[in-house]
Motif scaffolding. Structure first.
Motif, PDB file in Angstrom:
ATOM      1  N   MET A   1      25.692 -93.557 -93.317  1.00  0.00           N
ATOM      2  CA  MET A   1      25.378 -92.975 -92.002  1.00  0.00           C
ATOM      3  C   MET A   1      23.957 -93.305 -91.558  1.00  0.00           C
ATOM      4  N   THR A   2      22.984 -92.875 -92.399  1.00  0.00           N
ATOM      5  CA  THR A   2      21.606 -93.144 -91.978  1.00  0.00           C
ATOM      6  C   THR A   2      21.050 -94.397 -92.652  1.00  0.00           C
ATOM      7  N   ARG A   3      21.953 -95.246 -93.184  1.00  0.00           N
ATOM      8  CA  ARG A   3      21.447 -96.443 -93.874  1.00  0.00           C
ATOM      9  C   ARG A   3      20.712 -97.359 -92.886  1.00  0.00           C
ATOM     10  N   ILE A   4      19.539 -97.782 -93.278  1.00  0.00           N
ATOM     11  CA  ILE A   4      18.704 -98.593 -92.373  1.00  0.00           C
ATOM     12  C   ILE A   4      19.254-100.021 -92.284  1.00  0.00           C
ATOM     13  N   THR A   5      19.473-100.469 -91.050  1.00  0.00           N
ATOM     14  CA  THR A   5      19.956-101.841 -90.856  1.00  0.00           C
ATOM     15  C   THR A   5      18.872-102.745 -90.272  1.00  0.00           C
ATOM     16  N   GLY A   6      17.854-102.148 -89.700  1.00  0.00           N
ATOM     17  CA  GLY A   6      16.811-103.003 -89.125  1.00  0.00           C
ATOM     18  C   GLY A   6      15.510-102.247 -88.889  1.00  0.00           C
ATOM     19  N   VAL A   7      14.411-102.961 -89.091  1.00  0.00           N
ATOM     20  CA  VAL A   7      13.081-102.396 -88.782  1.00  0.00           C
ATOM     21  C   VAL A   7      12.356-103.456 -87.969  1.00  0.00           C
ATOM     22  N   SER A   8      11.945-103.111 -86.744  1.00  0.00           N
ATOM     23  CA  SER A   8      11.150-104.091 -85.997  1.00  0.00           C
ATOM     24  C   SER A   8       9.779-103.515 -85.680  1.00  0.00           C
ATOM     25  N   LEU A   9       8.830-104.393 -85.625  1.00  0.00           N
ATOM     26  CA  LEU A   9       7.426-104.001 -85.454  1.00  0.00           C
ATOM     27  C   LEU A   9       6.809-104.804 -84.314  1.00  0.00           C
TER      28      LEU A   9
ATOM     29  N   VAL B   1      13.187 -98.198 -85.993  1.00  0.00           N
ATOM     30  CA  VAL B   1      14.109 -98.200 -87.132  1.00  0.00           C
ATOM     31  C   VAL B   1      15.514 -97.956 -86.595  1.00  0.00           C
ATOM     32  N   LEU B   2      16.448 -98.819 -87.016  1.00  0.00           N
ATOM     33  CA  LEU B   2      17.861 -98.689 -86.613  1.00  0.00           C
ATOM     34  C   LEU B   2      18.702 -98.383 -87.837  1.00  0.00           C
ATOM     35  N   THR B   3      19.755 -97.574 -87.644  1.00  0.00           N
ATOM     36  CA  THR B   3      20.649 -97.285 -88.778  1.00  0.00           C
ATOM     37  C   THR B   3      22.058 -97.783 -88.468  1.00  0.00           C
ATOM     38  N   GLU B   4      22.891 -97.826 -89.501  1.00  0.00           N
ATOM     39  CA  GLU B   4      24.211 -98.447 -89.328  1.00  0.00           C
ATOM     40  C   GLU B   4      25.098 -97.666 -88.357  1.00  0.00           C
ATOM     41  N   SER B   5      24.881 -96.365 -88.236  1.00  0.00           N
ATOM     42  CA  SER B   5      25.722 -95.623 -87.284  1.00  0.00           C
ATOM     43  C   SER B   5      25.067 -95.522 -85.906  1.00  0.00           C
ATOM     44  N   GLY B   6      24.071 -96.362 -85.669  1.00  0.00           N
ATOM     45  CA  GLY B   6      23.481 -96.417 -84.328  1.00  0.00           C
ATOM     46  C   GLY B   6      22.286 -95.507 -84.129  1.00  0.00           C
TER      47      GLY B   6
ATOM     48  N   PRO C   1      12.017-105.985 -96.000  1.00  0.00           N
ATOM     49  CA  PRO C   1      13.158-106.300 -96.879  1.00  0.00           C
ATOM     50  C   PRO C   1      13.511-105.171 -97.851  1.00  0.00           C
ATOM     51  N   ARG C   2      12.507-104.377 -98.253  1.00  0.00           N
ATOM     52  CA  ARG C   2      12.774-103.256 -99.175  1.00  0.00           C
ATOM     53  C   ARG C   2      13.414-102.068 -98.464  1.00  0.00           C
ATOM     54  N   LEU C   3      13.192-101.984 -97.158  1.00  0.00           N
ATOM     55  CA  LEU C   3      13.669-100.803 -96.412  1.00  0.00           C
ATOM     56  C   LEU C   3      15.123-100.941 -96.005  1.00  0.00           C
ATOM     57  N   GLU C   4      15.533-102.179 -95.713  1.00  0.00           N
ATOM     58  CA  GLU C   4      16.911-102.382 -95.262  1.00  0.00           C
ATOM     59  C   GLU C   4      17.871-101.982 -96.370  1.00  0.00           C
ATOM     60  N   GLY C   5      18.830-101.114 -96.007  1.00  0.00           N
ATOM     61  CA  GLY C   5      19.799-100.620 -97.002  1.00  0.00           C
ATOM     62  C   GLY C   5      19.466 -99.229 -97.507  1.00  0.00           C
ATOM     63  N   LEU C   6      18.213 -98.793 -97.363  1.00  0.00           N
ATOM     64  CA  LEU C   6      17.866 -97.414 -97.761  1.00  0.00           C
ATOM     65  C   LEU C   6      18.390 -96.425 -96.725  1.00  0.00           C
ATOM     66  N   TYR C   7      18.505 -95.153 -97.137  1.00  0.00           N
ATOM     67  CA  TYR C   7      18.895 -94.114 -96.178  1.00  0.00           C
ATOM     68  C   TYR C   7      17.647 -93.613 -95.444  1.00  0.00           C
ATOM     69  N   ALA C   8      17.677 -93.689 -94.126  1.00  0.00           N
ATOM     70  CA  ALA C   8      16.526 -93.204 -93.343  1.00  0.00           C
ATOM     71  C   ALA C   8      16.313 -91.720 -93.582  1.00  0.00           C
ATOM     72  N   GLY C   9      17.413 -90.996 -93.858  1.00  0.00           N
ATOM     73  CA  GLY C   9      17.306 -89.553 -94.088  1.00  0.00           C
ATOM     74  C   GLY C   9      16.658 -89.211 -95.416  1.00  0.00           C
ATOM     75  N   ASP C  10      16.553 -90.190 -96.302  1.00  0.00           N
ATOM     76  CA  ASP C  10      15.885 -89.941 -97.589  1.00  0.00           C
ATOM     77  C   ASP C  10      14.424 -90.349 -97.420  1.00  0.00           C
TER      78      ASP C  10
ATOM     79  N   MET D   1       7.306 -92.594 -89.712  1.00  0.00           N
ATOM     80  CA  MET D   1       7.675 -91.686 -88.615  1.00  0.00           C
ATOM     81  C   MET D   1       8.956 -92.170 -87.927  1.00  0.00           C
ATOM     82  N   ALA D   2       9.092 -93.478 -87.751  1.00  0.00           N
ATOM     83  CA  ALA D   2      10.282 -94.017 -87.079  1.00  0.00           C
ATOM     84  C   ALA D   2      11.536 -93.742 -87.911  1.00  0.00           C
ATOM     85  N   ALA D   3      11.422 -93.837 -89.233  1.00  0.00           N
ATOM     86  CA  ALA D   3      12.586 -93.573 -90.100  1.00  0.00           C
ATOM     87  C   ALA D   3      13.019 -92.115 -89.965  1.00  0.00           C
ATOM     88  N   ALA D   4      12.034 -91.199 -89.947  1.00  0.00           N
ATOM     89  CA  ALA D   4      12.366 -89.772 -89.808  1.00  0.00           C
ATOM     90  C   ALA D   4      13.081 -89.520 -88.485  1.00  0.00           C
TER      91      ALA D   4
END
Ligand SMILES: C=C(OP(=O)(O)O)C(=O)O
Ligand SMILES: [Mg+2]
Length: 400
Positions: free
Chosen positions: A1-9, A25-30, A66-75, A105-108
């Motif tokens: 749900m909150t898995r990170i699919t993209g981070v742009s800067l 920060v974008l997650t797989e469920s939008g 690269p380390r962030l993609e795939g992690l849960y933004a909620g974690d 902050m963007a992940a939260a």
């Protein structure tokens, strides 16, 4: 749900017109979250390192994304641990605390978006939204934020008796306007400093009179208690070679500085004094806290830099009784929360704070509610300041 699919800067403008880092920060469920790093001018010696925005972005793209993609933004802890691992230093000097805090902050916010919860609730839980911080409003300032104005960096209205956060916010704006009236009556012209406070070319002693008068006028109007406080940013006044606090032609020894501040607390019934002493002098902080800590908040900003190690040292020494929390001083929300929790466990009040260089980002308004902070310092007027104040009003409105 909150898995990170993209981070742009990207580089965006801050309120001083300098480039700063914005993260999406974008997650797989939008889910979508956006955060932007603020920037200090009177920075503490022990803060995490801000790199030039372009350099920080390039490093974060290479090492952190690269380390962030795939992690849960909620974690949040996992996201922030990945930022630390990507950086590999204690002070974010590799990727820059500016990219780190923007991403944190963007992940939260992305996680809150997926969960459909306001950010303060995602960060603080279901029982938040009942208490609101007292806004400390910068109404007169100088120091590093405005040259040729007061030596003391900030004179802060503190509407401690306001019945609601909205009335407190409007009271601070009224004090800001009343200061303009008092200055006008005295024939003093005033531009504004970096945070929107008036920056008149007057002595500190005159500024005390002006702010005291403005606060009295607004207190009479609104009918609740308004006090005021200071950010002395004394590390900027302290001259290591002379071992003295330098106010133009005048210099004060450490003992004289303690005497001076204690006298101000009593004369003006100050509610709050931030950084009254040098950032390396825990002992002097302890002596002043011992003297006036029963009737005012002595707050460590440059002293603690939102860092649990430095706060622990302060607690052991009895230095200060409150801590300023600036997430970009330490680099992640997890680290900022750890500092808040250590403070709370030891009876230290928490003050969540903006920086002198800001953006429209409103995270600190949510952070203040999420952490049940007693105070928030985020200016009085100006779009990047009202962004946070208006968000607080919206949170209070939605929370009931
Ligand atoms: C907000 C402050 O200023 P700066 O962001 O310049 O450190 C402060 O010193 O508390
Ligand atoms: Mg400060």
């Amino acid at each position: 749900m909150t898995r990170i699919t993209g981070v742009s800067l990207r580089r965006v403008l801050d309120s001083r017109g300098n480039p700063t880092v914005e993260a999406d920060v974008l997650t797989e469920s939008g889910g979508f979250g956006r955060g932007a790093a603020p920037s200090g001018a009177s920075t503490g010696e022990y803060e995490a390192i801000e790199l030039p925005a372009g350099e920080s972005i390039a490093k974060a793209r290479e090492h952190a994304v690269p380390r962030l993609e795939g992690l849960y933004a909620g974690d949040q802890r996992a996201v922030d641990a990945a930022l630390r691992a990507a950086d590999g230093t204690d002070d974010f000097s590799n990727i820059g605390a500016n990219s780190a805090v923007a991403i944190s902050m963007a992940a939260a916010k992305a996680a809150a978006d997926v969960l459909g919860a306001p950010l303060y609730q995602h960060l603080g839980g279901a029982f938040r939204g009942e208490n609101f911080p007292v806004p400390l409003g910068n109404v007169v300032g100088g120091g590093e934020h405005a040259k040729e104005a007061t030596h003391i960096q900030e004179f802060l209205a503190a509407p401690v008796g306001a019945p609601s956060v909205s009335e407190a916010v409007f009271a601070n704006a009224a004090v800001h306007a009343a200061v303009a009236d008092v200055l006008d009556e005295r024939g003093v012209p005033a531009a504004k400093g970096d945070e929107g406070a008036w920056a008149p070319p007057i002595s500190d002693a005159d500024a005390f009179e002006v702010v005291d008068e403005a606060v009295d006028r607004v207190e009479d109007e609104v009918g609740f208690e308004i006090r005021f406080g200071l950010d002395m940013a004394a590390a900027e006044l302290y001259d290591d070679d002379r071992e003295a606090y330098v106010y133009g032609d005048e210099a004060k020894s450490t003992d004289e500085q303690i005497e001076y501040v204690a006298g101000l607390v009593d004369e003006y019934d100050l509610a709050y004094v931030e950084d009254p002493l040098d950032e390396n002098d825990y002992e002097a902080f302890a002596a002043l806290t011992d003297r006036v800590g029963d009737r005012t908040l002595i707050c460590g900003d440059d002293l603690f830099v939102t860092n649990v190690e430095r706060l622990r040292e302060g607690i052991d020494a009895g230095a200060a009784n409150s801590i300023l929390i600036k997430p970009n001083q330490i680099g992640t929300l997890s680290d900022a929360f750890d500092a808040v929790e250590l403070a709370a466990r030891n009876g230290y009040e928490t003050v969540i704070s903006h920086r002198s260089g800001e953006t429209e980002d409103t995270t600190i308004a949510h952070l203040a509610v999420a952490t049940d902070a007693g105070f928030i310092k985020t200016g009085t007027v100006g779009g990047e300041r009202t962004a946070k104040l208006n968000e607080l009003i919206r949170i209070a409105d939605d929370a009931v």
